[in-house]
Design a protein around this motif. Structure first.
Motif, PDB file in Angstrom:
ATOM      1  N   MET A   1       0.832  -1.197   0.000  1.00 27.45           N
ATOM      2  CA  MET A   1       0.000   0.000   0.000  1.00 27.45           C
ATOM      3  C   MET A   1       0.870   1.252   0.000  1.00 27.45           C
ATOM      4  SD  MET A   1      -3.049  -1.318  -0.030  1.00 27.45           S
ATOM      5  CE  MET A   1      -4.108   0.080   0.339  1.00 27.45           C
ATOM      6  N   PHE A   2       0.393   2.254  -0.741  1.00 30.35           N
ATOM      7  CA  PHE A   2       1.118   3.522  -0.865  1.00 30.35           C
ATOM      8  C   PHE A   2       0.146   4.641  -0.478  1.00 30.35           C
ATOM      9  CE2 PHE A   2       5.026   4.891  -3.432  1.00 30.35           C
ATOM     10  CZ  PHE A   2       5.159   6.073  -2.730  1.00 30.35           C
ATOM     11  N   PRO A   3       0.063   5.005   0.801  1.00 27.64           N
ATOM     12  CA  PRO A   3      -0.802   6.123   1.199  1.00 27.64           C
ATOM     13  C   PRO A   3      -0.274   7.436   0.617  1.00 27.64           C
ATOM     14  CG  PRO A   3      -0.197   4.760   3.097  1.00 27.64           C
ATOM     15  CD  PRO A   3       0.701   4.369   1.967  1.00 27.64           C
TER      16      PRO A   3
ATOM     17  N   GLY B   1      -1.756  -0.835  -3.784  1.00 28.81           N
ATOM     18  CA  GLY B   1      -2.943  -0.078  -3.437  1.00 28.81           C
ATOM     19  C   GLY B   1      -2.600   1.358  -3.082  1.00 28.81           C
ATOM     20  N   VAL B   2      -3.521   2.258  -3.385  1.00 32.48           N
ATOM     21  CA  VAL B   2      -3.365   3.672  -3.042  1.00 32.48           C
ATOM     22  C   VAL B   2      -4.578   4.101  -2.226  1.00 32.48           C
ATOM     23  CG1 VAL B   2      -3.231   6.036  -3.920  1.00 32.48           C
ATOM     24  CG2 VAL B   2      -2.005   4.199  -5.095  1.00 32.48           C
TER      25      VAL B   2
ATOM     26  N   THR C   1      -7.796   2.536  -4.445  1.00 32.21           N
ATOM     27  CA  THR C   1      -7.766   1.910  -5.762  1.00 32.21           C
ATOM     28  C   THR C   1      -6.469   1.121  -5.914  1.00 32.21           C
ATOM     29  OG1 THR C   1      -6.918   4.009  -6.616  1.00 32.21           O
ATOM     30  CG2 THR C   1      -9.227   3.530  -7.029  1.00 32.21           C
ATOM     31  N   VAL C   2      -6.501   0.194  -6.848  1.00 27.54           N
ATOM     32  CA  VAL C   2      -5.294  -0.537  -7.222  1.00 27.54           C
ATOM     33  C   VAL C   2      -4.604   0.229  -8.341  1.00 27.54           C
ATOM     34  CG1 VAL C   2      -4.369  -2.658  -8.214  1.00 27.54           C
ATOM     35  CG2 VAL C   2      -6.238  -2.767  -6.553  1.00 27.54           C
ATOM     36  N   ALA C   3      -3.317   0.484  -8.177  1.00 28.28           N
ATOM     37  CA  ALA C   3      -2.525   1.148  -9.214  1.00 28.28           C
ATOM     38  C   ALA C   3      -1.578   0.128  -9.839  1.00 28.28           C
ATOM     39  CB  ALA C   3      -1.730   2.310  -8.627  1.00 28.28           C
TER      40      ALA C   3
ATOM     41  N   TYR D   1       7.190  -1.471   4.464  1.00 24.71           N
ATOM     42  CA  TYR D   1       6.232  -0.515   3.918  1.00 24.71           C
ATOM     43  C   TYR D   1       4.813  -0.963   4.291  1.00 24.71           C
ATOM     44  CZ  TYR D   1       6.542  -4.197   0.363  1.00 24.71           C
ATOM     45  OH  TYR D   1       6.586  -5.414  -0.271  1.00 24.71           O
ATOM     46  N   PRO D   2       3.816  -0.077   4.153  1.00 26.86           N
ATOM     47  CA  PRO D   2       2.445  -0.458   4.499  1.00 26.86           C
ATOM     48  C   PRO D   2       1.936  -1.614   3.639  1.00 26.86           C
ATOM     49  CG  PRO D   2       2.640   1.924   4.319  1.00 26.86           C
ATOM     50  CD  PRO D   2       3.920   1.351   3.795  1.00 26.86           C
ATOM     51  N   ARG D   3       1.182  -2.488   4.276  1.00 25.95           N
ATOM     52  CA  ARG D   3       0.516  -3.593   3.589  1.00 25.95           C
ATOM     53  C   ARG D   3      -0.875  -3.745   4.187  1.00 25.95           C
ATOM     54  NH1 ARG D   3       2.900  -8.717   4.653  1.00 25.95           N
ATOM     55  NH2 ARG D   3       3.264  -7.837   6.722  1.00 25.95           N
TER      56      ARG D   3
END
Length: 206
Positions: free
Chosen positions: A6-8, A45-46, A66-68, A102-104
């Motif tokens: 995940m990429f916040p 994911g974003v 959303t999925v990027a 990183y976030p997951r």
């Protein structure tokens, strides 16, 4: 349930939107490395950050995103990457996992609920009026509004495509993203366009 990197971000990413990224934090450099090696393709994911900043960690995160998919990964030295991505399907976070490094999150797809036709004619008329105001504000340099013939046929996707062309804040964009289906999305988007028209009209008068 699938687990996604995940990429916040400080951006509410709507399906179909492009996403350029400059990746320089070591934890997200590792995310890119892992994504590019993933057997099901380079996807992450974003989600919109609810409170906090993109850099450094410790942010509070929203749970709809959303999925990027990474279309192009250019390494620019010192482990940094420039990415060109595109947003695909909408997701909801079921549970956040520890950031390692990183976030997951465990996520589930969130397709639109509800069906049936929605009348977009009033919205498209308002959008045309908005772009006329923007054109006057920019002295003829505003981009043209999207042509109805270029929009997707599916009502929900069509509304997301329209929303990508409406100037609005990230909270409003997240409200559009979080609507369960086309009927609710039309209502939220109609309000956003009306707000943009009011703001553009005020700027022209002042």
């Amino acid at each position: 349930m699938p687990i996604l990197p995940m990429f916040p971000l400080g951006t509410a990413l709507l399906p179909g939107a492009g996403l350029p990224l400059h990746v320089f934090e070591p934890r997200y450099q590792q995310l890119v490395h892992d994504c590019m090696a993933a057997p099901d393709g380079p996807r992450f994911g974003v989600v919109l950050i609810a409170r906090g900043r993109e850099v450094g960690g410790g942010e509070q995160r929203n749970d709809v995103g959303t999925v990027a998919r990474i279309l192009l990964d250019t390494e620019i030295g010192n482990g940094r990457h420039v990415l060109e991505c595109v947003a695909e399907e909408r997701i909801r976070v079921v549970s956040w996992l520890p950031d390692d490094p990183y976030p997951r999150a465990e996520v589930e797809a969130w397709p639109d609920t509800g069906s049936g036709p929605v009348d977009l004619s009033p919205l498209l008329g308002s959008l045309e009026r908005l772009y006329d105001l923007l054109d006057r504000l920019t002295e003829g340099n505003a981009p043209p509004p999207p042509s109805p013939s270029e929009l997707p046929d599916d009502p929900g996707e069509r509304l997301f495509a329209i929303a990508r062309h409406v100037p609005m804040g990230e909270a409003d964009r997240y409200a559009v993203l979080s609507t369960p289906g086309p009927a609710e999305r039309l209502e939220v988007l109609t309000e956003s366009v009306a707000t943009a028209i009011d703001l553009a009209s005020w700027k022209l008068q002042n």
